[in-house]
Design a protein around this motif. Structure first.
Motif, PDB file in Angstrom:
ATOM      1  N   GLU A 136      19.604-108.033  -1.226  1.00 39.12           N
ATOM      2  CA  GLU A 136      20.166-107.282  -2.142  1.00 39.12           C
ATOM      3  C   GLU A 136      20.268-105.875  -1.911  1.00 39.12           C
ATOM      4  OE1 GLU A 136      19.393-106.815  -6.678  1.00 39.12           O
ATOM      5  OE2 GLU A 136      19.323-108.991  -6.153  1.00 39.12           O
ATOM      6  N   ILE A 137      18.883-105.454  -1.372  1.00 40.93           N
ATOM      7  CA  ILE A 137      18.905-103.991  -1.074  1.00 40.93           C
ATOM      8  C   ILE A 137      20.108-103.634   0.202  1.00 40.93           C
ATOM      9  CG2 ILE A 137      17.291-102.222   0.291  1.00 40.93           C
ATOM     10  CD1 ILE A 137      15.087-103.753  -1.323  1.00 40.93           C
ATOM     11  N   ALA A 138      20.107-104.423   1.152  1.00 41.74           N
ATOM     12  CA  ALA A 138      20.924-104.483   2.431  1.00 41.74           C
ATOM     13  C   ALA A 138      22.464-104.233   1.973  1.00 41.74           C
ATOM     14  CB  ALA A 138      20.707-105.292   3.373  1.00 41.74           C
ATOM     15  N   ILE A 139      22.719-105.122   0.891  1.00 45.33           N
ATOM     16  CA  ILE A 139      24.143-105.470   0.551  1.00 45.33           C
ATOM     17  C   ILE A 139      24.485-104.229  -0.114  1.00 45.33           C
ATOM     18  CG2 ILE A 139      25.458-106.665  -1.317  1.00 45.33           C
ATOM     19  CD1 ILE A 139      24.124-109.080  -0.100  1.00 45.33           C
ATOM     20  N   TYR A 140      23.674-103.478  -0.981  1.00 44.02           N
ATOM     21  CA  TYR A 140      23.603-102.349  -1.797  1.00 44.02           C
ATOM     22  C   TYR A 140      23.767-101.047  -0.767  1.00 44.02           C
ATOM     23  CZ  TYR A 140      25.056-104.899  -5.677  1.00 44.02           C
ATOM     24  OH  TYR A 140      25.625-105.418  -6.678  1.00 44.02           O
ATOM     25  N   GLU A 153      16.277-106.077  11.023  1.00 45.76           N
ATOM     26  CA  GLU A 153      16.974-105.298  10.334  1.00 45.76           C
ATOM     27  C   GLU A 153      18.371-104.962  10.967  1.00 45.76           C
ATOM     28  OE1 GLU A 153      17.107-100.321   9.491  1.00 45.76           O
ATOM     29  OE2 GLU A 153      16.121-101.391  11.230  1.00 45.76           O
ATOM     30  N   LYS A 154      18.372-105.182  12.126  1.00 46.77           N
ATOM     31  CA  LYS A 154      19.898-105.275  12.953  1.00 46.77           C
ATOM     32  C   LYS A 154      20.646-106.484  12.476  1.00 46.77           C
ATOM     33  CE  LYS A 154      18.589-102.395  16.798  1.00 46.77           C
ATOM     34  NZ  LYS A 154      17.725-102.478  18.125  1.00 46.77           N
ATOM     35  N   ASP A 155      20.010-107.583  12.450  1.00 55.14           N
ATOM     36  CA  ASP A 155      20.601-108.714  12.213  1.00 55.14           C
ATOM     37  C   ASP A 155      21.224-108.783  10.592  1.00 55.14           C
ATOM     38  OD1 ASP A 155      19.823-110.106  14.622  1.00 55.14           O
ATOM     39  OD2 ASP A 155      18.172-110.814  13.735  1.00 55.14           O
ATOM     40  N   VAL A 156      20.258-108.247   9.759  1.00 58.83           N
ATOM     41  CA  VAL A 156      20.900-108.037   8.544  1.00 58.83           C
ATOM     42  C   VAL A 156      22.132-107.226   8.229  1.00 58.83           C
ATOM     43  CG1 VAL A 156      20.271-107.536   5.918  1.00 58.83           C
ATOM     44  CG2 VAL A 156      18.658-108.834   7.661  1.00 58.83           C
ATOM     45  N   LYS A 157      22.049-105.947   8.904  1.00 60.41           N
ATOM     46  CA  LYS A 157      22.831-105.197   8.910  1.00 60.41           C
ATOM     47  C   LYS A 157      24.378-105.577   9.280  1.00 60.41           C
ATOM     48  CE  LYS A 157      20.759-100.632   8.731  1.00 60.41           C
ATOM     49  NZ  LYS A 157      20.497 -99.381   9.200  1.00 60.41           N
ATOM     50  N   ALA A 158      24.059-106.147  10.562  1.00 62.37           N
ATOM     51  CA  ALA A 158      25.300-106.783  11.150  1.00 62.37           C
ATOM     52  C   ALA A 158      26.047-107.681  10.229  1.00 62.37           C
ATOM     53  CB  ALA A 158      25.031-107.272  12.468  1.00 62.37           C
ATOM     54  N   VAL A 160      25.805-107.842   6.972  1.00 65.77           N
ATOM     55  CA  VAL A 160      26.159-107.250   5.740  1.00 65.77           C
ATOM     56  C   VAL A 160      27.634-106.501   6.166  1.00 65.77           C
ATOM     57  CG1 VAL A 160      25.996-104.973   4.150  1.00 65.77           C
ATOM     58  CG2 VAL A 160      24.023-106.786   4.690  1.00 65.77           C
ATOM     59  N   ASP A 161      27.684-106.049   7.187  1.00 62.55           N
ATOM     60  CA  ASP A 161      29.248-105.197   7.987  1.00 62.55           C
ATOM     61  C   ASP A 161      30.259-106.337   7.992  1.00 62.55           C
ATOM     62  OD1 ASP A 161      27.657-102.791   7.923  1.00 62.55           O
ATOM     63  OD2 ASP A 161      27.361-102.947  10.153  1.00 62.55           O
ATOM     64  N   GLN A 162      29.721-107.567   8.178  1.00 62.42           N
ATOM     65  CA  GLN A 162      30.703-108.788   8.184  1.00 62.42           C
ATOM     66  C   GLN A 162      31.127-109.016   6.883  1.00 62.42           C
ATOM     67  OE1 GLN A 162      28.834-112.157  10.099  1.00 62.42           O
ATOM     68  NE2 GLN A 162      30.122-112.182  11.766  1.00 62.42           N
ATOM     69  N   ILE A 163      30.168-109.124   5.892  1.00 66.22           N
ATOM     70  CA  ILE A 163      30.844-109.827   4.460  1.00 66.22           C
ATOM     71  C   ILE A 163      31.132-108.719   3.602  1.00 66.22           C
ATOM     72  CG2 ILE A 163      29.263-111.879   4.657  1.00 66.22           C
ATOM     73  CD1 ILE A 163      27.050-110.754   3.103  1.00 66.22           C
ATOM     74  N   ARG A 165      29.760-104.423   2.139  1.00 70.93           N
ATOM     75  CA  ARG A 165      28.848-103.937   1.375  1.00 70.93           C
ATOM     76  C   ARG A 165      29.423-103.593   0.066  1.00 70.93           C
ATOM     77  NH1 ARG A 165      27.138-100.647   5.139  1.00 70.93           N
ATOM     78  NH2 ARG A 165      25.223-101.554   5.636  1.00 70.93           N
ATOM     79  N   LYS A 166      28.451-103.973  -1.132  1.00 71.65           N
ATOM     80  CA  LYS A 166      28.714-103.564  -2.345  1.00 71.65           C
ATOM     81  C   LYS A 166      28.459-101.932  -2.675  1.00 71.65           C
ATOM     82  CE  LYS A 166      28.463-108.262  -4.155  1.00 71.65           C
ATOM     83  NZ  LYS A 166      27.943-109.328  -4.742  1.00 71.65           N
ATOM     84  N   GLY A 167      29.274-101.485  -3.657  1.00 71.26           N
ATOM     85  CA  GLY A 167      29.117-100.189  -3.857  1.00 71.26           C
ATOM     86  C   GLY A 167      29.663 -99.306  -2.994  1.00 71.26           C
ATOM     87  N   ASP A 168      30.390 -99.481  -2.066  1.00 67.53           N
ATOM     88  CA  ASP A 168      31.023 -98.595  -1.195  1.00 67.53           C
ATOM     89  C   ASP A 168      32.448 -97.927  -1.658  1.00 67.53           C
ATOM     90  OD1 ASP A 168      29.349 -98.456   0.930  1.00 67.53           O
ATOM     91  OD2 ASP A 168      30.156 -99.595   2.125  1.00 67.53           O
TER      92      ASP A 168
END
Length: 168
Positions: A136-140, A153-158, A160-163, A165-168
């Motif tokens: 949730e933190i990463a998605i936001y 962290e890199k895996d999660v960021k990648a 999130v970039d694919q799916i 990010r919310k709040g952008d």
């Protein structure tokens, strides 16, 4: 003497520093620790089982001891029997975890009284960490470095970039 085998089950979506704390400590209690990566569709996984297994294998590579990472989609006690385990390792973060885990341990004991459940308290600094909250933190767009290893962290960021990010 029989080999003491423990199973540490979870979704590990993603694997956190809290999980790693339990893995390090659990590995000292057994001759072989089997990390059971399970599917749990109710948790809406960010990563596939294969991706999570690869992530866990990478993160536990330097832990020491004999650690296997195995996918499973069955009752935990059946999986534990299939692995010839005598111990289920579970991590506890808070009282709320204990109530749920206590009930699960009781049910599991009814299914197979030969397999003991061992609870390990998470390190105090790691107790608030939950994979769901990390996602949730990463998605936001928040910083998750305090909760996961750098490669995770890199895996999660990648992802999130694919799916997106919310709040952008």
């Amino acid at each position: 003497m029989m080999e003491r085998i423990g199973v540490y089950p979870g979704t590990f979506d993603p694997i956190t520093l809290g999980h790693m704390d339990i893995i390090r400590r659990g590995a000292k209690l057994v001759d072989r620790l089997v990390i059971g990566v399970t599917t749990n569709p109710s948790k809406s996984p960010m990563f596939s089982v294969e991706e999570r297994m690869a992530m866990v294998r990478r993160e536990v590579a330097d832990v020491g001891g004999t650690i296997d990472v195995v996918a499973f989609d069955a009752l935990l006690m059946k999986f534990a029997r299939d692995q010839k385990a005598s111990i289920i390792v579970r991590g506890l973060r808070a009282v709320a975890d204990f109530e749920y885990e206590y009930q699960m341990a009781g049910m599991n004991q009814q299914l197979d009284a030969e397999i003991e459940t061992v609870f390990l308290m998470a390190d105090v600094a790691l107790q608030p960490i939950a994979s769901k909250l990390v996602k949730e933190i990463a998605i936001y767009g928040g910083d998750i470095r305090k909760f996961v290893a750098p490669a995770v962290e890199k895996d999660v960021k990648a992802r999130v970039d694919q799916i997106g990010r919310k709040g952008d």
